[in-house]
Enzyme design. Structure first.
Site, PDB file in Angstrom:
ATOM      1  N   SER A 145     117.201 123.415  87.849  1.00  0.00           N
ATOM      2  CA  SER A 145     118.268 122.979  88.749  1.00  0.00           C
ATOM      3  C   SER A 145     117.727 121.920  89.707  1.00  0.00           C
ATOM      4  O   SER A 145     116.533 121.944  90.047  1.00  0.00           O
ATOM      5  CB  SER A 145     118.783 124.166  89.579  1.00  0.00           C
ATOM      6  N   TYR A 159     117.075 131.216  95.198  1.00  0.00           N
ATOM      7  CA  TYR A 159     117.507 130.613  93.935  1.00  0.00           C
ATOM      8  C   TYR A 159     116.721 129.319  93.672  1.00  0.00           C
ATOM      9  O   TYR A 159     116.216 129.085  92.571  1.00  0.00           O
ATOM     10  CB  TYR A 159     119.009 130.324  94.007  1.00  0.00           C
TER      11      TYR A 159
HETATM   12  P1  NAP Z   1     127.795 130.720  84.942  1.00  0.00           P
HETATM   13  O1  NAP Z   1     129.028 129.996  84.528  1.00  0.00           O
HETATM   14  O2  NAP Z   1     127.832 131.644  86.102  1.00  0.00           O
HETATM   15  O3  NAP Z   1     127.189 131.461  83.667  1.00  0.00           O
HETATM   16  C1  NAP Z   1     126.030 132.205  83.770  1.00  0.00           C
HETATM   17  C2  NAP Z   1     125.733 132.839  82.428  1.00  0.00           C
HETATM   18  O4  NAP Z   1     124.481 133.554  82.527  1.00  0.00           O
HETATM   19  C3  NAP Z   1     126.778 133.866  82.008  1.00  0.00           C
HETATM   20  O5  NAP Z   1     127.030 133.700  80.634  1.00  0.00           O
HETATM   21  C4  NAP Z   1     126.099 135.215  82.262  1.00  0.00           C
HETATM   22  O6  NAP Z   1     126.488 136.250  81.366  1.00  0.00           O
HETATM   23  C5  NAP Z   1     124.657 134.854  81.991  1.00  0.00           C
HETATM   24  N1  NAP Z   1     123.689 135.771  82.600  1.00  0.00           N
HETATM   25  C6  NAP Z   1     123.371 135.944  83.899  1.00  0.00           C
HETATM   26  N2  NAP Z   1     122.404 136.863  84.035  1.00  0.00           N
HETATM   27  C7  NAP Z   1     122.090 137.279  82.783  1.00  0.00           C
HETATM   28  C8  NAP Z   1     121.170 138.216  82.248  1.00  0.00           C
HETATM   29  N3  NAP Z   1     120.349 138.919  83.049  1.00  0.00           N
HETATM   30  N4  NAP Z   1     121.125 138.384  80.898  1.00  0.00           N
HETATM   31  C9  NAP Z   1     121.927 137.664  80.083  1.00  0.00           C
HETATM   32  N5  NAP Z   1     122.825 136.767  80.523  1.00  0.00           N
HETATM   33  C10 NAP Z   1     122.903 136.577  81.862  1.00  0.00           C
HETATM   34  O7  NAP Z   1     126.642 129.681  85.342  1.00  0.00           O
HETATM   35  P2  NAP Z   1     126.298 128.186  84.906  1.00  0.00           P
HETATM   36  O8  NAP Z   1     126.624 127.338  86.072  1.00  0.00           O
HETATM   37  O9  NAP Z   1     126.802 127.854  83.575  1.00  0.00           O
HETATM   38  O10 NAP Z   1     124.706 128.312  84.911  1.00  0.00           O
HETATM   39  C11 NAP Z   1     123.906 128.203  83.744  1.00  0.00           C
HETATM   40  C12 NAP Z   1     122.530 127.750  84.175  1.00  0.00           C
HETATM   41  O11 NAP Z   1     122.635 126.482  84.830  1.00  0.00           O
HETATM   42  C13 NAP Z   1     121.860 128.678  85.191  1.00  0.00           C
HETATM   43  O12 NAP Z   1     120.490 128.816  84.888  1.00  0.00           O
HETATM   44  C14 NAP Z   1     122.051 127.939  86.511  1.00  0.00           C
HETATM   45  O13 NAP Z   1     121.070 128.290  87.446  1.00  0.00           O
HETATM   46  C15 NAP Z   1     121.938 126.512  86.044  1.00  0.00           C
HETATM   47  N6  NAP Z   1     122.524 125.524  86.953  1.00  0.00           N
HETATM   48  C16 NAP Z   1     123.848 125.514  87.249  1.00  0.00           C
HETATM   49  C17 NAP Z   1     124.344 124.553  88.128  1.00  0.00           C
HETATM   50  C18 NAP Z   1     125.793 124.463  88.501  1.00  0.00           C
HETATM   51  O14 NAP Z   1     126.142 123.669  89.394  1.00  0.00           O
HETATM   52  N7  NAP Z   1     126.680 125.222  87.875  1.00  0.00           N
HETATM   53  C19 NAP Z   1     123.474 123.613  88.698  1.00  0.00           C
HETATM   54  C20 NAP Z   1     122.129 123.662  88.376  1.00  0.00           C
HETATM   55  C21 NAP Z   1     121.669 124.616  87.498  1.00  0.00           C
HETATM   56  P3  NAP Z   1     127.957 136.963  81.448  1.00  0.00           P
HETATM   57  O15 NAP Z   1     128.918 135.938  80.931  1.00  0.00           O
HETATM   58  O16 NAP Z   1     127.844 138.148  80.566  1.00  0.00           O
HETATM   59  O17 NAP Z   1     128.162 137.289  82.894  1.00  0.00           O
END
Ligand code: NAP
Length: 250
Positions: A145, A159
């Protein structure tokens, strides 16, 4: 080079993971869509992929659990064969908070879900990909991130620090396995439209902050997926230990 096309996307049921799973399936990969608790989202995505001719399966596994990770990789071995691409994407965020209000439980939960999980999945992937173990190589893409650079003051330093650990994991592992047929890179997204910001207590966070993004908008999960796909593909064959920032210039 590993010519088999088997991809594991952790946290593949929603957000960036779902866009990535969909893209890999459309490119002919057999995709393991991992999720933790939202079976409905993962199943809906799997149905969509299958309906458009793609090959995938959903695997429930908490990637912070060693036993679950071992079971997930064994399931993929059995159904699709050894993994060629691992996308470490699953991650969590807690409510916005200053550090002086954080409990040890909260900090440990962030670290086990965002860091230990990546280590465990990397371990299982290396055991299958590395020429040291008789494998034919592969690629790991870690989703870090922009927070690893900003530190996320007043929001979630825990985080941000977990993503700093992902950057360091990427660098160290890339060098450890570079001569064993494995490339390891990471993407560092900025503000992307997903459900994650609601978990931080502010569903509209991307809209609030878009004016400070040089491109004047938040990113879409599909834009991150394209970068992940490039890093996983032969088009990036000379890249390892690198960080690709996707933050609209922020
Ligand atoms: P999201 O929409 O909240 O999705 C998170 C996903 O991770 C969900 O599918 C969730 O499963 C899964 N998850 C969480 N904990 C888990 C565990 N212990 N075991 C298995 N699955 C798990 O988030 P996102 O924004 O797409 O984030 C994806 C990645 O991008 C993350 O690493 C986040 O830190 C990174 N990121 C996001 C942003 C942003 O602005 N969105 C920016 C920088 C980095 P369930 O569906 O079963 O709940």
């Amino acid at each position: 080079m590993n010519k088999s096309k088997v991809a594991i996307v952790t946290g593949g049921g929603r957000g960036i993971g779902a866009a990535t799973a969909q893209l890999f399936a459309s490119k002919g990969y057999s995709v393991c869509i991992n999720y933790k608790s939202n079976a409905e989202a993962a199943d809906a995505l799997a149905e969509q992929i299958t309906a458009s001719g793609g090959k995938c399966m959903t695997v429930q596994a908490d990637v912070s659990s060693e036993a679950d990770v071992v079971r997930m990789f064994a399931t993929v071995d059995k159904e699709f064969g050894p993994v060629s691409i691992l996308v470490n994407n699953a991650g969590i965020l807690k409510k916005q908070s200053r550090l002086d209000e954080m409990t040890a439980d909260r900090i440990n939960s962030i670290l086990i879900n965002n860091v230990t999980s990546y280590f465990l999945c990397c371990r299982e992937a290396v055991k299958r990909m590395s020429t040291r173990y008789g494998g034919v190589g592969g690629v790991i893409v870690n989703v870090s991130s922009g927070a690893s650079r900003s530190g996320s003051p007043n929001e979630y330093i825990d985080y941000a620090a977990s993503k700093g650990a992902v950057d360091t994991l990427t660098k160290g592992l890339s060098l450890e396995v570079a001569a064993e047929g494995i490339r390891v890179n990471c993407v560092r997204p900025g503000l992307i439209h997903t459900d994650m910001h609601a978990d931080g207590g502010e569903p509209e966070r991307v809209e609030r902050l878009k004016s400070i993004i040089p491109l004047q908008r938040g990113g879409e999960p599909e834009e991150v997926a394209e970068a992940i796909y490039w890093l996983a593909s032969e088009k990036s064959s000379f890249s390892t230990g690198n960080y690709l920032d996707l933050a609209g210039g922020l």
